[in-house]
Scaffold this motif. Structure first.
Motif, PDB file in Angstrom:
ATOM      1  N   MET A 286       2.541  38.908   3.586  1.00 57.82           N
ATOM      2  CA  MET A 286       2.303  38.333   3.370  1.00 57.82           C
ATOM      3  C   MET A 286       0.998  38.877   3.295  1.00 57.82           C
ATOM      4  SD  MET A 286       1.375  35.254   5.866  1.00 57.82           S
ATOM      5  CE  MET A 286       0.663  35.373   7.383  1.00 57.82           C
ATOM      6  N   VAL A 287       0.131  40.191   3.999  1.00 61.66           N
ATOM      7  CA  VAL A 287      -1.097  40.134   4.022  1.00 61.66           C
ATOM      8  C   VAL A 287      -1.120  41.126   2.179  1.00 61.66           C
ATOM      9  CG1 VAL A 287      -1.409  41.551   6.045  1.00 61.66           C
ATOM     10  CG2 VAL A 287       0.299  43.038   3.799  1.00 61.66           C
ATOM     11  N   LYS A 288      -0.148  41.213   1.369  1.00 67.60           N
ATOM     12  CA  LYS A 288      -0.082  41.495   0.156  1.00 67.60           C
ATOM     13  C   LYS A 288       0.056  40.380  -0.990  1.00 67.60           C
ATOM     14  CE  LYS A 288       3.323  45.786  -0.033  1.00 67.60           C
ATOM     15  NZ  LYS A 288       5.043  45.484   0.107  1.00 67.60           N
ATOM     16  N   PHE A 289       0.596  39.032  -0.333  1.00 65.55           N
ATOM     17  CA  PHE A 289       0.223  38.083  -1.488  1.00 65.55           C
ATOM     18  C   PHE A 289      -0.758  36.988  -0.843  1.00 65.55           C
ATOM     19  CE2 PHE A 289       0.236  33.259   0.470  1.00 65.55           C
ATOM     20  CZ  PHE A 289       0.196  33.047  -1.210  1.00 65.55           C
ATOM     21  N   TRP A 290      -2.101  37.432   0.803  1.00 66.25           N
ATOM     22  CA  TRP A 290      -3.531  37.406   0.716  1.00 66.25           C
ATOM     23  C   TRP A 290      -4.290  37.933  -0.697  1.00 66.25           C
ATOM     24  CZ3 TRP A 290      -4.587  35.834   6.167  1.00 66.25           C
ATOM     25  CH2 TRP A 290      -5.620  35.134   6.170  1.00 66.25           C
ATOM     26  N   SER A 291      -3.782  39.111  -0.315  1.00 70.00           N
ATOM     27  CA  SER A 291      -5.192  40.376  -1.133  1.00 70.00           C
ATOM     28  C   SER A 291      -4.731  40.000  -2.941  1.00 70.00           C
ATOM     29  CB  SER A 291      -4.558  41.762  -0.474  1.00 70.00           C
ATOM     30  OG  SER A 291      -3.239  42.109  -0.699  1.00 70.00           O
ATOM     31  N   GLU A 292      -4.114  39.590  -2.987  1.00 69.88           N
ATOM     32  CA  GLU A 292      -3.976  39.276  -4.550  1.00 69.88           C
ATOM     33  C   GLU A 292      -3.822  38.244  -4.491  1.00 69.88           C
ATOM     34  OE1 GLU A 292      -0.329  41.177  -6.114  1.00 69.88           O
ATOM     35  OE2 GLU A 292      -1.050  43.264  -5.081  1.00 69.88           O
TER      36      GLU A 292
END
Length: 344
Positions: A286-292
């Motif tokens: 989720m942090v990867k999705f959110w950050s991009e």
């Protein structure tokens, strides 16, 4: 049961009847009834000074079940849209368990339903009537996308419908179309769309489907279903972001489909809060999705998470945020940008 048209009130009563192993389930829409639909008077052969009532055929299964000693369910729909003459008879059924003097079997379960008294429907207000309020138990039916999707899979609805609602959560109850006075998507109608697709080999024809869900949504449904390159279930985002989800999202952005990215933020937030998958795996992806996400979608995702968090006790949300807040991505890419947007 109080709830919007198409919310699933009749389906709820059907399922209760199944749980009760009811020998008969009889549903009658009160707004369509005339007094004679509930019984016809005739002269008493023994004493012409009196008359009795013959009951309608639609009630026969209820009394037959009673004779067999088996449970039955009598469901009266749209009780707040009945005429005054019908309401009087109906009230006697619901409160005295009698219809024109004929007592209903003891193992006949009575249920009633109506649309809410919120200004959107032409209904009578029954909750302000003490007699109605006291004699019935009142429950409100509200739609839950995750609950409906679970039900849709249990009854084997068509995969096109499940995939579309999973990625377009606002389509389950299309309030914008309803408020505009258009035909609109709702839980019951999507079941009808599923039945149509099953019966016609998955035929995708917007002009036909428009009769169920209006032309704009039908066109979007057909386009979404046919354009498989943009299909991205929220579960994939939180289980395999880099390998499976990221390429699809990049294609959405390259093609200028910000609308699909926006929908995805909503569907991912709902999926995570409702299903509460493994926190470690979910947080990592989720942090990867959110950050991009772009700045606007970053903020939208945070708001959607908070919205769907309200449906939980908050423990999972706190656990998930605790895991994410320890990651370098959160500290360097997500939190600073959200903080900057809020200050701005």
């Amino acid at each position: 049961l109080h709830g919007d048209s198409g919310i699933g009130k009749t389906a709820i009563c059907h399922q209760i009847a199944q749980k009760l192993k009811a020998h008969a389930f009889v549903a009658k829409t009160m707004s369509e009834c005339q007094p004679e639909d509930l019984g016809i008077p005739f002269a008493d052969d023994e004493d012409p000074n009196y008359f009795s009532f013959k009951l309608p055929d639609w009630l026969k299964p209820i009394f037959e079940a009673g004779k067999l000693g088996l449970p039955s369910v009598l469901f009266l729909d749209e009780v707040t849209r009945a005429s005054e003459a019908v309401s009087t008879i109906m009230f006697n059924i619901l409160t005295e368990r009698r219809i024109h003097g004929h007592k209903l079997p003891d193992n006949c379960y009575l249920m009633a339903a109506c649309n809410p008294d919120n200004g959107d429907y032409a209904v009578k207000d029954i909750l302000s009537d003490f007699a109605w309020r006291r004699r019935l138990k009142h429950y409100y039916a509200v739609h839950s996308v995750s609950g409906w999707l679970k039900y849709a899979r249990e009854v084997a609805m068509h995969k096109y419908v499940i995939e579309y609602i999973e990625s377009n959560v606002d389509a389950l109850m299309d309030e914008k179309a309803r408020n505009a006075g258009k035909i609109y998507g709702n839980p019951a109608v999507w079941h009808e769309v599923s039945n149509f697709l099953h019966a016609n080999g998955g035929l995708l024809d917007a002009s036909i489907l428009a009769g169920y869900i209006n032309y704009d949504m039908a066109s979007d449904f057909v386009s979404f279903t046919e354009d498989s390159e943009f299909k991205l279930p929220p579960k994939v985002v939180v289980t395999s972001y880099t390998r499976k989800a990221k390429p699809v999202i990049e294609k959405m952005e390259k093609e200028g489909r910000a609308d699909l990215v926006s929908r995805l933020t909503t569907s991912v937030a709902m999926y995570v809060m409702d299903n509460q998958p493994d926190s470690e795996t979910t947080a990592t992806n989720m942090v990867k999705f959110w950050s991009e996400l772009g700045a606007e979608h970053k903020m939208k995702f945070m708001m959607e998470l908070n919205k769907y968090k309200a449906n939980t006790d908050g423990n999972y949300y706190r656990l998930l945020m605790g895991v994410m807040s320890k990651t370098e991505i959160w500290k360097t890419k997500i939190f600073p940008e959200i903080k900057s947007i809020i200050k701005g």
